[in-house]
Design an enzyme around this catalytic site. Structure first.
Site, PDB file in Angstrom:
ATOM      1  N   GLY A 153       0.811  -1.123  -0.046  1.00 33.23           N
ATOM      2  CA  GLY A 153      -0.150   0.219  -0.023  1.00 33.23           C
ATOM      3  C   GLY A 153       0.896   1.406  -0.009  1.00 33.23           C
ATOM      4  O   GLY A 153       2.173   1.100   0.400  1.00 33.23           O
ATOM      5  N   CYS A 154       0.119   2.332  -0.327  1.00 32.40           N
ATOM      6  CA  CYS A 154       0.887   3.487  -0.389  1.00 32.40           C
ATOM      7  C   CYS A 154       1.622   4.118   0.999  1.00 32.40           C
ATOM      8  O   CYS A 154       2.787   4.409   0.982  1.00 32.40           O
ATOM      9  CB  CYS A 154      -0.012   4.696  -0.938  1.00 32.40           C
ATOM     10  SG  CYS A 154      -1.482   4.796  -0.098  1.00 32.40           S
ATOM     11  N   TYR A 155       0.674   4.194   1.886  1.00 31.00           N
ATOM     12  CA  TYR A 155       1.132   4.556   3.206  1.00 31.00           C
ATOM     13  C   TYR A 155       2.209   3.497   3.670  1.00 31.00           C
ATOM     14  O   TYR A 155       3.358   3.898   4.272  1.00 31.00           O
ATOM     15  CB  TYR A 155       0.106   4.579   4.198  1.00 31.00           C
ATOM     16  CG  TYR A 155      -0.724   5.749   4.145  1.00 31.00           C
ATOM     17  CD1 TYR A 155      -0.439   7.041   4.259  1.00 31.00           C
ATOM     18  CD2 TYR A 155      -2.200   5.614   4.065  1.00 31.00           C
ATOM     19  CE1 TYR A 155      -1.234   8.140   4.250  1.00 31.00           C
ATOM     20  CE2 TYR A 155      -3.321   6.486   3.939  1.00 31.00           C
ATOM     21  CZ  TYR A 155      -2.851   7.859   4.045  1.00 31.00           C
ATOM     22  OH  TYR A 155      -3.428   9.133   4.026  1.00 31.00           O
ATOM     23  N   THR A 157       4.414   1.725   2.155  1.00 29.38           N
ATOM     24  CA  THR A 157       5.489   1.926   1.518  1.00 29.38           C
ATOM     25  C   THR A 157       6.530   3.003   2.203  1.00 29.38           C
ATOM     26  O   THR A 157       7.680   2.971   2.625  1.00 29.38           O
ATOM     27  CB  THR A 157       5.317   2.148   0.083  1.00 29.38           C
ATOM     28  OG1 THR A 157       4.670   1.062  -0.546  1.00 29.38           O
ATOM     29  CG2 THR A 157       6.765   2.524  -0.515  1.00 29.38           C
ATOM     30  N   GLU A 306       6.755  10.556  -1.274  1.00 31.34           N
ATOM     31  CA  GLU A 306       6.626   9.579  -2.520  1.00 31.34           C
ATOM     32  C   GLU A 306       5.220  10.042  -3.268  1.00 31.34           C
ATOM     33  O   GLU A 306       4.354  10.723  -2.827  1.00 31.34           O
ATOM     34  CB  GLU A 306       6.248   7.961  -2.089  1.00 31.34           C
ATOM     35  CG  GLU A 306       5.272   7.931  -1.280  1.00 31.34           C
ATOM     36  CD  GLU A 306       4.765   6.277  -0.943  1.00 31.34           C
ATOM     37  OE1 GLU A 306       5.735   5.487  -0.925  1.00 31.34           O
ATOM     38  OE2 GLU A 306       3.666   5.992  -0.646  1.00 31.34           O
TER      39      GLU A 306
END
Lengths: 334, 334, 334, 334
Positions: A153-155, A157, A306
């Site tokens: 997932g984005c968070y 990472t 990011e």
């Protein structure tokens, strides 16, 4: 050339995948697909996302039976909802495809996790056992052998790239949980019409406190408790995560710098800042995670930025593809 | 004290009306109402719009029968869809209420207009005949006597305030139609969840070219053809309208300045710029329309800015109220 | 491989040039330069613009004498102020370099133009005579032979791409001047600290009315008078230009469509919309100009969008390079 | 009526003060002043800030000698730089004026604090001893008696309003420092032209880590160490502060709720959220601080939002004025 299918190509992550794969010298986009029920089925991708007009004008084919596509492709990207990925992946895997799943459906190798946090009963424990978590900088060896890569997932990472060097080097004081405060752009909520996403309603706020689904994903892969507080910011793309930790007594700034350098010195898509802190604009539209840190006394603050749709989703998926098939890690990404 | 009802109070214009009327020394907000079918019925206004917490905490009552409210109030504000205003206004008017309608339902005194541009058959020609168009600076006398005031649309307010001084003074060259380019914030589309309003989808673009419903409203009240091109901007509030016209031969900068001065010198809510052009931020959150202009040869460019929810809707409605009941024109507005 | 120098590399257009040329398979960035007086001299480009960290880490060399660089390079890009380009270009040209100038210093082949609109006396009439205006879609043949290419301004690119097909096809009614309303992002003002550019001061407004320097550039190259009104929008990048014209009696929608199709059907970086109008986000970060139009009666409205730093500056410069040296027109751009 | 002077009226906080005081029924704005060296001296406030045109059109008088103004006014607001406030305040105080200082010059009653964190030697220990810190909800009694009120900084207001109820009730675990992550709009940096404030350069980032001047202010007034990490967000106004703390063992959600209720139940300008978390837009343009919290196990997260220019500066100053002179606390604020 590898033939590839992108399922869920109409969403924001799908668009980025299509853009990267379209210019990848070893990949052919064989088909784009969306759910057979989607109102977008039959449209061109570039009708929905005119920035791709003249670049990727392929149609969004309705997908009801994976078998219709599985024989024609070597690689499948699933940019779909968790339950959809859960249902589709096994058919593509059984047909021998390599699958990169951008959803949460295979990220934690424990079926109970899905019951508890995702609200569905996982049916594919065998694939959970085989899936490799695609945190690219930390799972290179596993990714090279995997047939099913669960892209983080984005968070998670941003959070894990911030914390893993400190944890692996044994620098953190266990008496205190790391505090992760992160702010994401609105695209993280996906491409849909809701009041929460409505232009005039969006405003910086915290949400999902103590209960966001990325929290247990972070904890499971770090192996340590954390406090994770996500925020929605009024910008379309990007994540900035500020993580505050307590170091073990005696740990110095140099120890921390050495740990980060050891972790990322040979990793082209994580950029360490020797001084200063990264700003969001340095990574929006780019496949990097930029990391800075500062130490004072026993405390350390790590800041990571990011693009939530790229290093937090699509570019990391392509990075995993590059690792999996032995292409240069940054191929078509920079 | 006048008792007042705001129908459609949950929308963006409704919130602004509630804020103004709450602090108005001669007004009491007797009730707030929304459609009986609305999911917001029964909630507090401040639950939907927390900026009003502790300021206006009244409930949004479901309105099915106007008679339930009509006896208790002197004044009704309709911040409702066109068809809803069309259906509701006559009952309130019959009960003797003074009605300020922010929709398009009574703006043009010709029933055919509604068939053609709004897609419904107007049933209340008698009220169309009696309605006064609430372009406050130009209709003071009419407003003082009216029972039904049709508050102008947001674009028509900016466009007409820009053009009327020139037209009334006979300065424009009929050989060429005025060209009105306007850009509005997203709140102009109302409070609702649509893909068009979705945060990541909003982007500056022109829309409704040659076909926006505000075009015939402008033409009807100016009595002259115009070209009107609306744009959506990626900001929540405000309208900037740039109007380009051809002057009659021999008309000078001084003639133009005199025309604007004659029109607005004694109007507190239109601010003329002697030099320079107004910027949007000078009016956001404020009840003014700011106007600048420049002349070169036979051409004039007029720039007008306003807050689409205020001078383009709610503050103009309260300005009309103030004129109608003999309060100071800027009461509770500045 | 062609060796290239970018002068003024620290600005927003310079950064985009560096990004494109860094990935161009036939170009080597031999050096980046800034004015010898610049506080940025000696820094890395990626120190100023961290998005380039690990991508283009070259230093910004101080340029005082062009001769220090001219022998080492084949191609020079000048992303410098008008006067600086005026002073530097002849030395590079005399050394045999091909020069792409992004400033206004060589855009109009009439020295008086500079006295009047730019406030300096042009010293290089011979080079003005030889310079080719780099409006790529309309000057392919000239660009192929040129040693000095004057890349058009951002507004003039959008305006001319909108109008030239109509003018060339003889469709416009001379009785009325085209009205061009355009809105640009703040990056158009360059990378500098001014109150006008200050975050809290930026707000949608019109400026330079009747007096912007891009107005005479547009008129000179179109050969027809126009009214041009620029606006500053509160976004970093992009231009949207809405142009309103009167057609000759009898000209139809089909005539217009044919004219646009004839002009751009084989041009890969202009994308025509058969229906609908382009939005700004479709081109931000991309080298395209997207164009839509609508006709009603004798009037036409054309909407064009582009990224002011790309098709309005850097990508058009690289497009000209590609044309000049026979590379594919979109090389390294898409 | 009290006569008042606003020094530093041209800045963002000064504009807000002028707006509030202009509509305050007990206050007369006698004069606006700026530094005698300011390029704005002699201009109208509404020339610099056209939103005030027709509302506050007073000139910005050059101030070189406080004595020129001190005799004519009862109350002085200093919206000036720290050193300027330090130099000016004593003269106004000696003349008997009540002074509300929005700078940091008198916020901590220890002269060493200024040497260490502000870089100047404080000359007025006697006034430091008498100054009352204007954190309005917590210093009502002191403010009523004070001649010099040091209005808190923007971050310290949000941080202390979040933490004081927990500290005063003895609920926090001393073994762990509270972690305050806050994001502020750009107006917090003041009205000036710098590259950092330049529109295209602003991007979400952390700054001043471990070294921001508001950190020791928070620590001094809370009497407890904290970790404070400020961020700049790409929006003009507002602060959101997310504070993470460890509770003493056994402390419950109810204990926390009781502490907040005891602290703020009778405070009109702090709004507690019983459920959910406040969003920034609920307070932008308004004088409130909105607070929500959540408890899980031993951890608590508190979220506070305020307008940095209002509750973080000007409206808190006027709130202090209201308390000081016995006016209703929210007079002219709501």
């Amino acid at each position: 050339m590898l033939n590839t299918l992108i399922v869920g190509a109409s969403g924001y992550a799908g668009v980025e995948l299509a853009t990267y794969l379209n210019r990848h010298p070893h990949m052919t986009i064989t088909a784009l697909a969306v759910s057979a029920q989607s109102p977008d089925a039959g449209k061109l991708l570039s009708d929905l996302h005119p920035q791709l007009k003249g670049v990727v004008d392929l149609p969004l084919q309705p997908l009801s039976d994976p078998a219709e596509f599985a024989d024609k492709v070597d690689v499948v990207f699933l940019a779909t909802a968790h339950e959809v990925s859960h249902d589709l992946a096994p058919a593509f895997l059984a047909a021998g495809c390599v699958v990169f799943d951008l959803s949460g459906a295979f990220r934690v190798n424990d079926a109970d996790f899905y019951t508890q946090y995702y609200g569905f009963t996982h049916q594919h424990q065998a694939w959970l056992d085989k899936a490799v978590y695609g945190l690219a900088e930390w799972q290179r060896d596993g990714i090279k052998e995997a047939q099913l890569i669960a892209v983080p997932g984005c968070y998670p990472t941003a959070a894990q790239l911030s914390l893993k060097p400190l944890i692996e080097a044994g620098l953190l004081n266990d008496a205190q949980w790391p505090v992760i405060n992160a702010t994401s752009g609105v695209s993280g909520a996906g491409r849909k019409a809701t009041m929460n996403n409505s232009f005039c309603e969006v405003s910086l706020h915290a949400y999902g406190i103590f209960h966001h689904r990325h929290h247990p994903e972070i904890v499971a892969h770090l192996g340590t408790p954390v406090i994770f507080t996500p925020h929605l910011g009024s910008f379309p793309r990007g994540i900035l995560a500020t993580t505050t930790c307590r170091l073990k007594p005696g740990v110095t700034q140099d120890d921390v710098a050495a740990a980060f350098k050891a972790a990322y010195d040979d990793k082209p898509l994580v950029r360490l800042y020797e001084k200063g802190m990264p700003a969001l604009k340095s990574v929006v539209g780019l496949p990097f995670c930029d990391i800075g840190f500062a130490v004072q006394g026993e405390h350390i603050i790590v800041v990571a930025v990011e693009d939530n749709l790229l290093k937090g989703a699509s570019s990391q998926a392509v990075q995993c593809l590059n690792i999996r098939f032995g292409f240069p890690e940054t191929e078509s990404l920079i």
